[in-house]
Design an enzyme around this catalytic site. Structure first.
Site, short mmCIF file in Angstrom:
data_model
loop_
_atom_site.label_atom_id
_atom_site.label_comp_id
_atom_site.label_asym_id
_atom_site.label_seq_id
_atom_site.Cartn_x
_atom_site.Cartn_y
_atom_site.Cartn_z
N ASN A 158 0.78 -1.06 0.25
CA ASN A 158 -0.12 0.20 -0.12
C ASN A 158 0.67 1.20 -0.28
OD1 ASN A 158 0.81 -0.12 2.70
ND2 ASN A 158 -1.79 0.20 3.53
N GLU A 253 5.34 -3.67 12.16
CA GLU A 253 4.16 -2.48 11.65
C GLU A 253 2.99 -3.58 11.01
OE1 GLU A 253 1.30 0.21 9.56
OE2 GLU A 253 3.48 0.34 9.60
N CYS A 287 -3.23 0.07 6.83
CA CYS A 287 -3.88 -0.49 8.55
C CYS A 287 -3.82 0.68 9.37
CB CYS A 287 -1.96 -0.37 8.84
SG CYS A 287 -0.57 0.73 8.76
#
Ligand code: G3H
Length: 478
Positions: A158, A253, A287
């Site tokens: 992304n 992450e 996210c």
């Protein structure tokens, strides 16, 4: 084969001796757009060797010179924004304007990192021994920060450029070398970004970019004995990596199920605007996207109405046209989202819009009256589908938030700052935004998840510190 993008090692662009390539499917056309080299394990071994030897001399390069090269790379990156953004549009269907923003933001991140690095790495500590019981003032301790060695950077699809440089720049300023494994969707944008670093003139072998199949080189890279630190952003794979990795620092992450708690006194127009931005920008593939709205029943009707009015205005279509909602990254992702939608339908969620899908393009959808027995109450769709759960008390909202496996960010909307602070303290998430949607940036802010959302903290300063180790020298007086 001239059609296959080369990988980057030893300061050169190379073809893999595997003779194999990996196709990148354009999410919009669903046809192959680019091809990249499928690197072999042997090639990974070579890259690790060069990374190790290049790092040794890089660590001795003056800090200001390292910073100078990073500033140069940042400027070149910004000059190439149009070409890189075009790749982002074709590979990950990022809306055209957002694609340019990603590259500019990346240039700014690299420059900031260079500046922050010269400050925080330019100073150490001095300690004396007589503060600890039983000691005379006979020991002087000097601390400095030394690099870890070879950093393996694995960014997600992304933000293939931004979440690559957020690992590369801290690593380099701190005197480490970098081995980058870009996501397949986004690999060509990442290779272009690496080219900017190449043009800036970093030493050979210091930066490498290996492309290929996760099944062939994924575990091989993450379990490689030459790796001294892994910085990963992505999904569940991160949990698997953390179990297999050696005794090295990990920065992870992973996913999120960012909750948006809305109190009775909230400014509902502000909330609606933030739900749209937070829930639907880049079609929910962040996210930090708002992934569940927890709204007090008494204001739920009014809020849902306001959000629906804004959903109706979102443009849906191709990233080239800068549509708000664009195709999700892959067919399997679209199928997964559809699975969540079907489950919610079966279990009686209220569909505020009709569910519509063409190929990988899914129309934005707000699901009201979602209940905890529905998968979408807990799982992250990574798509433009947002559940609303009506709650009768703030405690119920906090409870739902904390029952999640995830704990990346969250947000609370209220005009009462005292309540907001108490709720922020009670929510088990890495960051709580008061009166705004979750977001990672500005990129020097600390960024971290708890539980399955990650390990360690990012943000420019934290990443630089994380990619160094404290070294001490003690002067012993007679
Ligand atoms: O997808 C994960 C990113 O770290 C989120 O970054 O909040 O800037 O979209 P963002």
């Amino acid at each position: 084969d001239g059609d296959v993008y080369k990988y980057y090692a030893d300061g050169e662009w190379k073809k893999s001796t595997s003779g194999k390539s990996v196709s990148i499917i354009n999410p919009t056309t669903r046809k192959p757009q680019y091809k990249v080299q499928a690197c072999s394990q042997e090639e990974v071994n070579k890259v690790m060797d060069s990374a190790k030897s290049a790092q040794k001399s890089w660590a001795k390069t003056p800090l200001w010179k390292r910073a100078e090269l990073l500033h140069k790379a940042a400027a070149i990156l910004k000059e190439h924004k149009a070409a890189i953004a075009e790749c982002l549009v074709k590979e990950i269907a990022k809306p055209a304007k957002d694609a340019v923003t990603e590259v500019v933001r990346s240039g700014d991140l690299v420059s900031y990192c260079a500046e922050e690095g010269v400050r925080i790495l330019g100073e150490g500590k001095f300690l004396v021994s007589d503060s600890f019981p039983g000691n005379e003032r006979t020991k002087y301790c000097l601390t400095s920060k030394i690099p870890l060695g070879v950093i393996l950077a694995i960014p997600p699809f992304n933000y293939p450029v931004n979440l690559a440089v957020s690992k590369i720049a801290p690593a380099l300023i701190a005197g480490n070398s970098i081995v980058l494994k870009p996501p397949t969707q986004g690999a060509v944008a990442a290779l272009h970004m690496v080219h900017c670093f190449h043009l800036a003139g970093f030493p050979k072998g210091l930066i490498s970019c290996v492309t290929g199949k996760g099944s062939e080189i994924g575990d091989f890279l993450t379990m490689h004995p030459g790796v001294n630190c892994i910085s990963f952003t992505g999904g569940d794979t991160g949990i698997a990596i953390s179990k297999k990795a050696g005794m090295i620092p990990l920065q992870m992450e992973l996913g999120g199920k960012d909750a948006c708690i809305v109190l009775e006194d909230a400014d509902l127009d502000l909330v609606a605007a933030n739900i749209i931005k937070g829930g639907f920008s880049y079609s929910g593939q962040r996210c930090t996207a708002v992934k569940v709205v927890l709204v007090i029943e008494s204001v739920a009707d009014a809020l849902v109405e306001k959000v629906n009015a804004k959903v109706a205005k979102l443009s849906v279509g191709a990233p080239e046209d800068d549509s708000d909602i664009t195709p999700v990254v892959s067919e399997s992702s679209a199928n997964f989202i559809e699975g969540l939608v079907n489950d919610a339908k079966q279990k009686g969620a209220t569909f505020c819009q009709e569910y519509k899908r063409e190929g990988n393009l899914i129309w934005p959808l707000l699901l009201d009256n979602v209940r905890p027995d529905m998968r979408i109450a807990w799982e992250e769709p990574f798509g433009p589908v947002l559940p609303v759960i009506r709650i009768n008390s703030v405690e119920e909202g906090i409870h739902h938030c904390n029952a999640s496996n995830f704990g990346l960010q969250g947000c609370v909307f209220t005009k009462d700052i005292n309540k907001a602070m108490l709720i922020s303290d009670a929510m088990e998430s890495g960051t709580i935004q008061i009166n705004s949607a979750p977001a990672r940036g500005p990129d020097h802010f600390p960024f971290q998840g708890i539980k399955d959302s990650g390990i360690g903290s990012q943000g420019i300063t934290n990443s630089i510190n994380m990619m160094t180790k404290i070294k001490t020298t003690v002067i012993n007086l007679p």
